[in-house]
Design a protein around this motif. Sequence first.
Motif, PDB file in Angstrom:
ATOM      1  N   ALA A   1       0.817  -1.219   0.000  1.00  0.00           N
ATOM      2  CA  ALA A   1       0.000   0.000   0.000  1.00  0.00           C
ATOM      3  C   ALA A   1       0.847   1.264   0.000  1.00  0.00           C
ATOM      4  O   ALA A   1       0.466   2.277  -0.593  1.00  0.00           O
ATOM      5  CB  ALA A   1      -0.942  -0.008   1.203  1.00  0.00           C
ATOM      6  N   ARG A   2       2.001   1.225   0.664  1.00  0.00           N
ATOM      7  CA  ARG A   2       2.861   2.410   0.741  1.00  0.00           C
ATOM      8  C   ARG A   2       3.370   2.846  -0.636  1.00  0.00           C
ATOM      9  O   ARG A   2       3.714   4.007  -0.837  1.00  0.00           O
ATOM     10  CB  ARG A   2       4.054   2.137   1.667  1.00  0.00           C
ATOM     11  N   CYS A   3       3.394   1.912  -1.588  1.00  0.00           N
ATOM     12  CA  CYS A   3       3.886   2.253  -2.936  1.00  0.00           C
ATOM     13  C   CYS A   3       2.882   3.102  -3.712  1.00  0.00           C
ATOM     14  O   CYS A   3       3.251   3.748  -4.692  1.00  0.00           O
ATOM     15  CB  CYS A   3       4.181   0.968  -3.726  1.00  0.00           C
ATOM     16  N   ASP A   4       1.619   3.084  -3.290  1.00  0.00           N
ATOM     17  CA  ASP A   4       0.576   3.864  -3.978  1.00  0.00           C
ATOM     18  C   ASP A   4       0.611   3.583  -5.481  1.00  0.00           C
ATOM     19  O   ASP A   4       0.695   4.490  -6.306  1.00  0.00           O
ATOM     20  CB  ASP A   4       0.761   5.351  -3.702  1.00  0.00           C
ATOM     21  N   LEU A   5       0.516   2.304  -5.822  1.00  0.00           N
ATOM     22  CA  LEU A   5       0.641   1.869  -7.207  1.00  0.00           C
ATOM     23  C   LEU A   5      -0.450   2.472  -8.076  1.00  0.00           C
ATOM     24  O   LEU A   5      -1.620   2.533  -7.685  1.00  0.00           O
ATOM     25  CB  LEU A   5       0.576   0.339  -7.272  1.00  0.00           C
ATOM     26  N   HIS A   6      -0.093   2.893  -9.280  1.00  0.00           N
ATOM     27  CA  HIS A   6      -1.061   3.466 -10.216  1.00  0.00           C
ATOM     28  C   HIS A   6      -2.098   2.403 -10.582  1.00  0.00           C
ATOM     29  O   HIS A   6      -1.767   1.238 -10.808  1.00  0.00           O
ATOM     30  CB  HIS A   6      -0.345   3.943 -11.476  1.00  0.00           C
ATOM     31  N   PRO A   7      -3.393   2.788 -10.664  1.00  0.00           N
ATOM     32  CA  PRO A   7      -4.442   1.806 -10.975  1.00  0.00           C
ATOM     33  C   PRO A   7      -4.203   1.027 -12.265  1.00  0.00           C
ATOM     34  O   PRO A   7      -4.531  -0.154 -12.354  1.00  0.00           O
ATOM     35  CB  PRO A   7      -5.695   2.669 -11.078  1.00  0.00           C
ATOM     36  N   MET A   8      -3.645   1.677 -13.276  1.00  0.00           N
ATOM     37  CA  MET A   8      -3.402   0.972 -14.536  1.00  0.00           C
ATOM     38  C   MET A   8      -2.346  -0.122 -14.375  1.00  0.00           C
ATOM     39  O   MET A   8      -2.417  -1.173 -15.011  1.00  0.00           O
ATOM     40  CB  MET A   8      -2.975   1.957 -15.628  1.00  0.00           C
ATOM     41  N   LEU A   9      -1.372   0.136 -13.522  1.00  0.00           N
ATOM     42  CA  LEU A   9      -0.381  -0.894 -13.239  1.00  0.00           C
ATOM     43  C   LEU A   9      -0.995  -1.999 -12.389  1.00  0.00           C
ATOM     44  O   LEU A   9      -0.655  -3.174 -12.555  1.00  0.00           O
ATOM     45  CB  LEU A   9       0.828  -0.280 -12.532  1.00  0.00           C
ATOM     46  N   PHE A  10      -1.908  -1.610 -11.512  1.00  0.00           N
ATOM     47  CA  PHE A  10      -2.618  -2.615 -10.705  1.00  0.00           C
ATOM     48  C   PHE A  10      -3.334  -3.608 -11.607  1.00  0.00           C
ATOM     49  O   PHE A  10      -3.189  -4.824 -11.463  1.00  0.00           O
ATOM     50  CB  PHE A  10      -3.609  -1.914  -9.774  1.00  0.00           C
ATOM     51  N   GLN A  11      -4.111  -3.103 -12.569  1.00  0.00           N
ATOM     52  CA  GLN A  11      -4.856  -4.007 -13.431  1.00  0.00           C
ATOM     53  C   GLN A  11      -3.916  -4.820 -14.310  1.00  0.00           C
ATOM     54  O   GLN A  11      -4.215  -5.972 -14.651  1.00  0.00           O
ATOM     55  CB  GLN A  11      -5.890  -3.236 -14.267  1.00  0.00           C
ATOM     56  N   LEU A  12      -2.756  -4.257 -14.672  1.00  0.00           N
ATOM     57  CA  LEU A  12      -1.788  -4.991 -15.477  1.00  0.00           C
ATOM     58  C   LEU A  12      -1.204  -6.160 -14.694  1.00  0.00           C
ATOM     59  O   LEU A  12      -1.118  -7.290 -15.209  1.00  0.00           O
ATOM     60  CB  LEU A  12      -0.675  -4.048 -15.932  1.00  0.00           C
ATOM     61  N   TYR A  13      -0.826  -5.923 -13.440  1.00  0.00           N
ATOM     62  CA  TYR A  13      -0.237  -6.980 -12.626  1.00  0.00           C
ATOM     63  C   TYR A  13      -1.267  -8.063 -12.289  1.00  0.00           C
ATOM     64  O   TYR A  13      -0.940  -9.253 -12.259  1.00  0.00           O
ATOM     65  CB  TYR A  13       0.348  -6.394 -11.333  1.00  0.00           C
ATOM     66  N   VAL A  14      -2.503  -7.626 -12.035  1.00  0.00           N
ATOM     67  CA  VAL A  14      -3.564  -8.600 -11.759  1.00  0.00           C
ATOM     68  C   VAL A  14      -3.817  -9.469 -12.989  1.00  0.00           C
ATOM     69  O   VAL A  14      -3.963 -10.695 -12.885  1.00  0.00           O
ATOM     70  CB  VAL A  14      -4.857  -7.892 -11.312  1.00  0.00           C
ATOM     71  N   SER A  15      -3.841  -8.844 -14.162  1.00  0.00           N
ATOM     72  CA  SER A  15      -4.053  -9.599 -15.406  1.00  0.00           C
ATOM     73  C   SER A  15      -2.922 -10.602 -15.627  1.00  0.00           C
ATOM     74  O   SER A  15      -3.152 -11.707 -16.133  1.00  0.00           O
ATOM     75  CB  SER A  15      -4.142  -8.644 -16.596  1.00  0.00           C
TER      76      SER A  15
END
Length: 352
Positions: A32-46
């Motif tokens: 959570a501390r990294c405050d990952l960008h949502p687009m990167l979130f969906q990329l890693y989840v995919s």
Amino acid sequence: MAVSPAVGYIVAVLSAVFNGSFPAAFKIPMVARCDLHPMLFQLYVSFGVFLSSWLVLPFMEFNGTLTGADGKHTPAFPFPYLGVIAGMIFVLSVVFSFAAIPFIGLAMAQGVWGGSAILVAFIWGVAVFGNPIINPGLAAAAIILLLTGVCGIAFCDTIAQRFVKNGATGQTYQNMLNMENGDGGANEGTPLSSEEGNKVLSRWLTGVAFALCVGLAGGSTLVPLNYVPSNLGGLAFVPAFGCGAMFFSPIIALAWFSYQGTVPALHLKQTLWAGILSGVLWNLSNVCAIIAIPALSYSVAYPMLQCALFVAGLWGVFVFHEIQGLAIGVFFIAGACLITGAVCLALSEIHL
């Protein structure tokens, strides 16, 4: 024949549990501390969805039992192309959710897309796939309860504030993704000029439109499954689904970052593993839904998936303490409505 309805209900509940749990990895403090960008979130989840999709291959010999296609050969390396389309729809649902939140806030966005996903899935099942409804009155009551439960969970903190002087109910429930709540551009209680009012209305309509797109995509994700041969359904559908997600997700991310003109920090070491774990959990939910649909019908199995919002809230109450005070009571009342609606929906297809 497919698995029994009893097993189908159990698997549908597991689908909701996994779906409601998949964002939890991104609430781990170091992530959570990294405050990952949502687009990167969906990329890693995919990426996690893609990797885990291949784990079903050793179990293809059981696919006929799961789908009701006994006697029909399932290829050792199946690849129904409609699975790719389903994976792309999944990515769209995630991307539209990130687009909706800045315009109307997380709570309203969740309420809109959760409710619309229930209606979309139910309409697909009844109107398009011909799923039988034995008791229409009970089905209608179930849909109302499900919608009430979804909205109650999404707005549990806001509802609680209505009953507490000065609105002191603890933290605002922001859900598992720790996104900021949008305010639609309005300052509550401040008079707006006509031009400002039009801007606020425009933002609100844009956010609702994005949230409705989430519901449309979310309620339709596994619609392509109904158009593949039975021996290419079930587990055979999963690898192509993962490929669709992995193909489309980077395209969306690259298009977004090109439009923005900048690429945020990737935080691979700190967050990639969390994305893969989240993708695996989401795909477990997906596999459970794929197994449940032949046993129950699309109109029952997929709306039951929206109970995932209650599971996500349980994480928020007991682990991350994002729901506090009177909001906890509102949350559980809404959760009871949600679960009761799911039970009534299941009973609506049974001769009582």
